[in-house]
Every structure is written in structure tokens, then in C-alpha cells.
Design a protein around this motif. Structure first.
Motif, PDB file in Angstrom:
ATOM      1  N   THR A 184       0.455  -1.324  -0.357  1.00  0.00           N
ATOM      2  CA  THR A 184      -0.118   0.170   0.101  1.00  0.00           C
ATOM      3  C   THR A 184       0.558   1.001   0.137  1.00  0.00           C
ATOM      4  N   HIS A 185       2.019   1.380   0.721  1.00  0.00           N
ATOM      5  CA  HIS A 185       2.312   1.967   0.466  1.00  0.00           C
ATOM      6  C   HIS A 185       4.272   2.684   0.033  1.00  0.00           C
ATOM      7  N   PRO A 186       4.443   1.777  -1.370  1.00  0.00           N
ATOM      8  CA  PRO A 186       5.389   1.616  -1.638  1.00  0.00           C
ATOM      9  C   PRO A 186       6.818   2.447  -2.047  1.00  0.00           C
ATOM     10  N   ARG A 187       6.733   3.694  -1.350  1.00  0.00           N
ATOM     11  CA  ARG A 187       7.289   4.533  -1.697  1.00  0.00           C
ATOM     12  C   ARG A 187       8.085   5.552  -0.518  1.00  0.00           C
ATOM     13  N   TYR A 207      11.504  -1.409  -2.163  1.00  0.00           N
ATOM     14  CA  TYR A 207      10.633   0.024  -1.985  1.00  0.00           C
ATOM     15  C   TYR A 207      11.127   0.950  -3.280  1.00  0.00           C
ATOM     16  N   ASP A 208      10.580   2.156  -3.719  1.00  0.00           N
ATOM     17  CA  ASP A 208      11.509   2.814  -4.263  1.00  0.00           C
ATOM     18  C   ASP A 208      11.821   3.980  -3.627  1.00  0.00           C
ATOM     19  N   VAL A 209      12.937   4.441  -2.424  1.00  0.00           N
ATOM     20  CA  VAL A 209      13.817   4.843  -1.630  1.00  0.00           C
ATOM     21  C   VAL A 209      14.371   6.096  -1.998  1.00  0.00           C
ATOM     22  N   SER A 210      13.456   7.565  -1.450  1.00  0.00           N
ATOM     23  CA  SER A 210      14.659   8.827  -1.550  1.00  0.00           C
ATOM     24  C   SER A 210      15.016   9.431  -0.375  1.00  0.00           C
ATOM     25  N   PRO A 211      16.227   9.727  -0.801  1.00  0.00           N
ATOM     26  CA  PRO A 211      16.783  10.148   0.271  1.00  0.00           C
ATOM     27  C   PRO A 211      16.676  11.648   0.990  1.00  0.00           C
ATOM     28  N   ILE A 212      15.750  11.633   1.775  1.00  0.00           N
ATOM     29  CA  ILE A 212      15.888  13.651   2.009  1.00  0.00           C
ATOM     30  C   ILE A 212      16.477  14.043   2.920  1.00  0.00           C
ATOM     31  N   SER A 227       8.873  14.432  -3.262  1.00  0.00           N
ATOM     32  CA  SER A 227       9.914  12.557  -3.407  1.00  0.00           C
ATOM     33  C   SER A 227       8.738  12.314  -3.911  1.00  0.00           C
ATOM     34  N   HIS A 228       7.008  12.198  -3.787  1.00  0.00           N
ATOM     35  CA  HIS A 228       6.058  11.954  -3.821  1.00  0.00           C
ATOM     36  C   HIS A 228       5.950  10.112  -3.250  1.00  0.00           C
ATOM     37  N   ALA A 229       6.852  10.089  -2.281  1.00  0.00           N
ATOM     38  CA  ALA A 229       7.137   9.282  -0.679  1.00  0.00           C
ATOM     39  C   ALA A 229       5.496   8.996  -0.784  1.00  0.00           C
ATOM     40  N   ASN A 230       5.213   8.011   0.624  1.00  0.00           N
ATOM     41  CA  ASN A 230       4.003   7.941   0.942  1.00  0.00           C
ATOM     42  C   ASN A 230       4.539   7.271   2.331  1.00  0.00           C
ATOM     43  N   ALA A 231       5.254   7.278   2.372  1.00  0.00           N
ATOM     44  CA  ALA A 231       6.240   6.512   3.709  1.00  0.00           C
ATOM     45  C   ALA A 231       7.659   6.552   4.105  1.00  0.00           C
ATOM     46  N   VAL A 232       7.841   7.085   5.181  1.00  0.00           N
ATOM     47  CA  VAL A 232       9.392   7.533   5.071  1.00  0.00           C
ATOM     48  C   VAL A 232       9.567   7.694   7.154  1.00  0.00           C
ATOM     49  N   TYR A 233      10.805   7.383   7.380  1.00  0.00           N
ATOM     50  CA  TYR A 233      11.948   7.022   8.399  1.00  0.00           C
ATOM     51  C   TYR A 233      12.601   8.008   9.153  1.00  0.00           C
ATOM     52  N   LYS A 259      -1.369  12.829   6.674  1.00  0.00           N
ATOM     53  CA  LYS A 259      -2.463  13.017   6.573  1.00  0.00           C
ATOM     54  C   LYS A 259      -3.367  12.948   5.158  1.00  0.00           C
ATOM     55  N   GLU A 260      -2.664  14.313   4.450  1.00  0.00           N
ATOM     56  CA  GLU A 260      -2.695  14.065   3.129  1.00  0.00           C
ATOM     57  C   GLU A 260      -2.409  13.478   1.729  1.00  0.00           C
ATOM     58  N   ASN A 261      -1.487  12.947   1.975  1.00  0.00           N
ATOM     59  CA  ASN A 261      -0.756  12.499   1.082  1.00  0.00           C
ATOM     60  C   ASN A 261      -0.882  10.459   1.276  1.00  0.00           C
ATOM     61  N   ASP A 262      -2.124  10.361   2.718  1.00  0.00           N
ATOM     62  CA  ASP A 262      -2.327   9.457   3.406  1.00  0.00           C
ATOM     63  C   ASP A 262      -1.280   7.914   3.636  1.00  0.00           C
ATOM     64  N   GLY A 263       0.083   8.951   4.201  1.00  0.00           N
ATOM     65  CA  GLY A 263       1.198   7.768   4.692  1.00  0.00           C
ATOM     66  C   GLY A 263       1.419   7.909   6.105  1.00  0.00           C
ATOM     67  N   PHE A 264       2.222   7.266   5.859  1.00  0.00           N
ATOM     68  CA  PHE A 264       2.749   6.637   7.264  1.00  0.00           C
ATOM     69  C   PHE A 264       3.748   7.779   7.824  1.00  0.00           C
ATOM     70  N   ILE A 265       4.326   8.070   9.338  1.00  0.00           N
ATOM     71  CA  ILE A 265       5.357   7.681   9.525  1.00  0.00           C
ATOM     72  C   ILE A 265       5.982   6.243  10.306  1.00  0.00           C
ATOM     73  N   ILE A 266       7.589   6.396  10.295  1.00  0.00           N
ATOM     74  CA  ILE A 266       8.263   5.941  11.282  1.00  0.00           C
ATOM     75  C   ILE A 266       8.831   6.145  12.006  1.00  0.00           C
ATOM     76  N   GLU A 267       8.426   6.579  13.249  1.00  0.00           N
ATOM     77  CA  GLU A 267       9.055   7.638  14.338  1.00  0.00           C
ATOM     78  C   GLU A 267      10.515   6.570  14.868  1.00  0.00           C
ATOM     79  N   ASP A 268      11.630   6.457  15.222  1.00  0.00           N
ATOM     80  CA  ASP A 268      12.370   5.697  16.226  1.00  0.00           C
ATOM     81  C   ASP A 268      12.507   6.715  16.769  1.00  0.00           C
TER      82      ASP A 268
END
Length: 456
Positions: A184-187, A207-212, A227-233, A259-268
Motif C-alpha cells: 500500500t505504501h511502496p514509496r 521499495y522505491d527509496v528517496s533520500p531526503i 519526493s512523492h513518497a508515501n512513507a517516511v522513516y 494526513k494529506e498523502n495517506d502516508g505513514f511516519i515511522i518514528e524511531d
């Protein structure tokens, strides 16, 4: 003629088996017929069952074959003994011995509360434990209750036990999340510079991984949006490796992005328990009102990396998915979970944290003081104030590869940020947690001696 000793501690059928095997592998030709069970029984005055047991073992291991109505024959096989290659057979200890090891993510051996842990382990192992079955695949509920209580009170995490997954520390958590989100969130976006392990794991899952980019305010939110990512660490409270903290305004902006991108944030929540200059910054997850933050932590830094225990706080929307695909088998031993439960429940975890935080604050300050004392303006301190290491950079021309080699030659073990972070932000990681207080100054002095050599 075989010598069989009825008074030996070795059973007769084993003695006969070994004698026959020796003949088969050294003397008898392939296809040679063996004496019948009856004949050996009569000749050596032992039971047919004894002889039959020896023959059955030889047959099972492929030394002999049975031919109907004919008997047993030496089988065609390669009887060359297996010998380990010389490079493998040598019993070398793979862990080199160093005079001073600046490992950036460990505590001193004496810091682990071993006597207390042994007492709690003995208390936890009682007749109420069911060691004959599989334990809860999400982790023991009573342990999850204690972790939820701790996270709520100390880290501002909004959760209950139903959201928590007990796993095998950081890499295990990354594998779980990469599997949960890939359809569901491959970027996937990751901090740059940042920890390399999440990138490695998510790339292996396709995954298609984008360094930010990371700046003085942490992850650049505008760059993430484009970046068009929909999940971020992210490591928002103590970014690895720069040490910067993400301000509240950027945290809220990041939550809006999710919220606007139906995304998930992985907070370490990296190093959140080991801060020395201010109170720990509350979690990003505690600000989330849309169920978008996946919070992860471990007991590796503040308690023990050897226990291999971590946890994930899942958004409610991911719990059923976790249970469907990963919730069948526990990932941490029942005995470890129950001991850790008592450690938290009886208040030992909070006391241990206060002790460890105070001890490592002193080590941190001594490491910083001695680095300045011995190296002065030859280095700049680029990250400090938390965790178990201080990151420094040379201010003079120096070959870091040669520096590492020279350190090895005199018994020093050095670590650089590029060993486990994305390329582009290099620093020397001066770990202090594994040292006793009295070791820090001589360790830094030894490092300074090779650092200041003029032939770098």
C-alpha cells in the motif's frame, strides 16, 4: 576378529558397529558380503538382537545394503572422512582484543543489573508459565501493558497494550514494517544523512527509496512533499547522525503531510532515554490525531543490546493486518518477556534509567573534556549531548582510512558515521558508554597520539 568387551560402559551393539564400520571404511571392498547375523551371534556369543542393532545402524547410515534372501553387502559410497579446510578448522576467536574500543552503542559490562535480573528471572519462572505451547504472537499482554504505561508517562505516546508488538529489536521491527506497508505504501523516504539499516531493509522488500536532506531542523519537509513518497522513516528527537531535533512546527507540518498523502511516519525514538542537556523531547506520535505515526523503540541502548528486545506501537488501522500476517508466533522468548515485565512492573526500569542516565552524563562530559584537552582545535565536535558517543570531525587534513589502520596497529578500534549511515556526512564516533570512567582519559590520550602524527 573383533574384540568385544561385555564389561565396558559402551554397549555391545555400539562396539560391534564401530568395529564393522572400521573394516568397511578401511579394508573391505565395495560389494563384499558381510557375515550373517546368525554367524556373528554364534561366533561372539552375543544375541541376534545385538548384532541386528549394529547392522541396522550401518544400513541407516548407508555403509551397507541389504539384498533380499542374500544378506548384507558393503555399499558403494565415498568413505573419505570429512576434514574441515585449514582456514575453517582453526578455532580462532573472531572477536579481536583491543586496548580501547570506541564502540558507539554499548554500555559497560558492569552497568547491567545482573544480580537483580537473575532474581527476577527466578521469580518469573514459576508453575504459572506454559512452556509447552506457543506464547502470544504480539508479545505477552502483561508486558505490553507495562510498556504502554511507560511510554505514556515518559514519552508522551498515546497508546494502549493492544497496539504494541514485542519484537527482536530494531532490524526485526524494520522487517515487520517493510512487509506490512509494501503493498500500500511502496514509496519510502529516509533521512540523508541517516541510518543505513532502514534503507537496506526497505530496498530488499522492493521499495522505491528517496533520500531526503537533513538540515538544522531535521528532515526537510518541503523536499519530502516533492519526493512523492508515501512513507517516511525519521529520528526526530535526536537525529542520527547529526544529533539535531525537529522543532514542533516541523513536526506538525510532517503530520499534515501524512494526513494529506495517506502516508505513514515511522518514528524511531533514537537515544530518547539518554539525553544530558535537557529533558527528553516528547514523541511525535503523541501529537498525531489521525493515526499516522508508527512508533518504534528498543531496550538495547539503555538496558542491554544482548537481550534483543524492541517494540512497535502500531496505529489502530494496521493492527488487524499485523495479526493476519505476523501475529502467529512470538518473536522473543517467553522467559525474557516475563523477566522484563517484572523489571518494569516493580519500578526497576525507572531506577535503572536514572542511574544509567546519570552515569553516562558523567562519561559524556569527561569524554568531551578530554577530547578538547588533548586535541583542542584540531577537531570540531559536531554532535553531542545524548546517546553513547560524541561525533567529531578533524579540522586538519587527515586520511581517515590511514587513521583507522594506525589505530588498529596500536590496539584502538575506531568507528565512523559512514560505517552505518548514508554516504555524505563523515565523522568519527567517539563512543564512551562501554568504558569505565577511569578508562576514558587514557583512551582519548592514546587516540590523540595517533591522530596528531605529522605523517597523515
Amino acid at each position: 576378529m573383533y574384540i568385544l568387551d561385555a564389561n565396558s560402559d559402551i554397549p555391545l551393539h555400539i562396539q560391534l558397529y564401530e568395529a564393522l564400520k572400521h573394516d568397511i571404511t578401511t579394508t573391505l571392498a565395495i560389494g563384499s558380503k558381510l557375515p550373517s547375523i546368525r554367524k556373528i551371534s554364534q561366533e561372539y556369543r552375543i544375541s541376534k538382537n545385538t548384532v541386528g542393532s549394529a547392522y541396522n545402524q550401518l544400513y541407516a547410515e548407508g555403509y551397507i545394503e541389504s539384498r533380499p534372501k542374500s544378506g548384507y553387502y558393503v555399499a558403494e559410497a565415498n568413505y573419505q572422512p570429512f576434514i574441515l579446510p585449514e582456514s575453517i578448522a582453526i578455532n580462532d576467536n573472531p572477536t579481536a582484543s583491543y586496548l580501547y574500543d570506541f564502540f558507539p552503542a554499548r554500555q559497560a559490562k558492569a552497568s547491567f543489573p545482573l544480580k537483580l535480573w537473575k532474581r527476577l528471572f527466578a521469580k518469573a519462572i514459576d508453575e504459572t508459565l506454559d512452556l509447552g505451547g506457543y506464547s502470544d504472537g504480539q508479545g505477552e499482554y502483561s508486558l505490553r501493558v507495562e510498556i504502554a504505561r511507560y511510554l505514556t508517562l515518559s514519552r508522551g505516546v498515546v497508546c494502549d497494550a493492544s497496539q504494541i508488538v514485542i519484537g527482536g529489536a530494531f532490524v526485526d521491527s524494520m522487517n515487520i514494517l517493510a512487509d506490512l506497508l509494501r503493498d500500500t505504501h511502496p514509496r519510502f523516504a529516509i533521512e540523508d544523512p541517516g541510518y543505513a539499516v532502514p534503507r537496506t531493509v526497505f530496498e530488499r522488500f522492493g521499495y522505491d527509496v528517496s533520500p531526503i536532506t537533513v538540515d538544522e531542523n531535521g528532515l526537510c519537509i518541503d523536499e519530502l512533499i516533492h519526493s512523492h513518497a508515501n512513507a517516511v522513516y525519521i529520528t526526530p528527537s535526536h537525529q542520527y547522525p547529526t544529533g539535531v531535533a525537529m522543532p514542533v512546527a516541523n513536526r506538525l507540518k510532517l503530520l499534515t503531510w501524512a494526513k494529506e498523502n495517506d502516508g505513514f511516519i515511522i518514528e524511531d525514538d533514537y537515544d530518547s532515554e539518554l539525553t544530558y542537556r535537557s529533558r527528553p523531547i516528547p514523541s511525535l506520535q503523541g501529537l498525531d490525531t489521525d493515526d499516522r505515526v508508527i512508533y518504534i523503540g528498543t531496550f538495547s541502548k539503555a538496558l542491554s543490546p544482548a537481550l534483543r528486545v524492541g517494540y512497535i506501537v502500531l496505529p489502530q488501522r494496521l493492527i488487524d493486518q499485523y495479526k493476519a500476517f505476523h501475529g502467529h508466533f512470538s518473536r522473543v522468548s517467553l522467559t525474557t518477556q516475563k523477566t522484563l515485565e517484572l523489571f518494569l512492573k516493580e519500578g526497576h526500569w525507572e531506577r535503572h534509567l536514572r542511574k544509567i542516565r546519570n552515569l553516562n552524563r558523567k562519561k559524556h562530559d569527561l569524554m568531551k573534556h578530554t577530547l578538547i584537552k588533548y586535541l583542542g582545535d584540531q577537531i570540531e565536535i559536531v554532535s553531542e549531548g545524548g546517546g553513547l558517543c560524541i561525533n567529531v570531525r578533524p579540522t586538519i587534513p587527515i586520511d581517515l582510512n590511514l587513521l583507522r589502520q594506525r589505530a588498529e596497529n596500536v590496539g584502538l578500534k575506531l568507528y565512523y558515521t559512514n560505517d552505518c549511515s548514508l554516504i555524505g556526512w563523515e565523522a568519527i564516533r567517539m563512543g564512551f558508554g562501554g568504558f569505565e570512567m577511569e578508562e576514558i582519559e587514557p583512551a582519548v590520550n592514546a587516540f590523540a597520539e595517533i591522530f596528531l602524527r605529522k605523517t597523515m
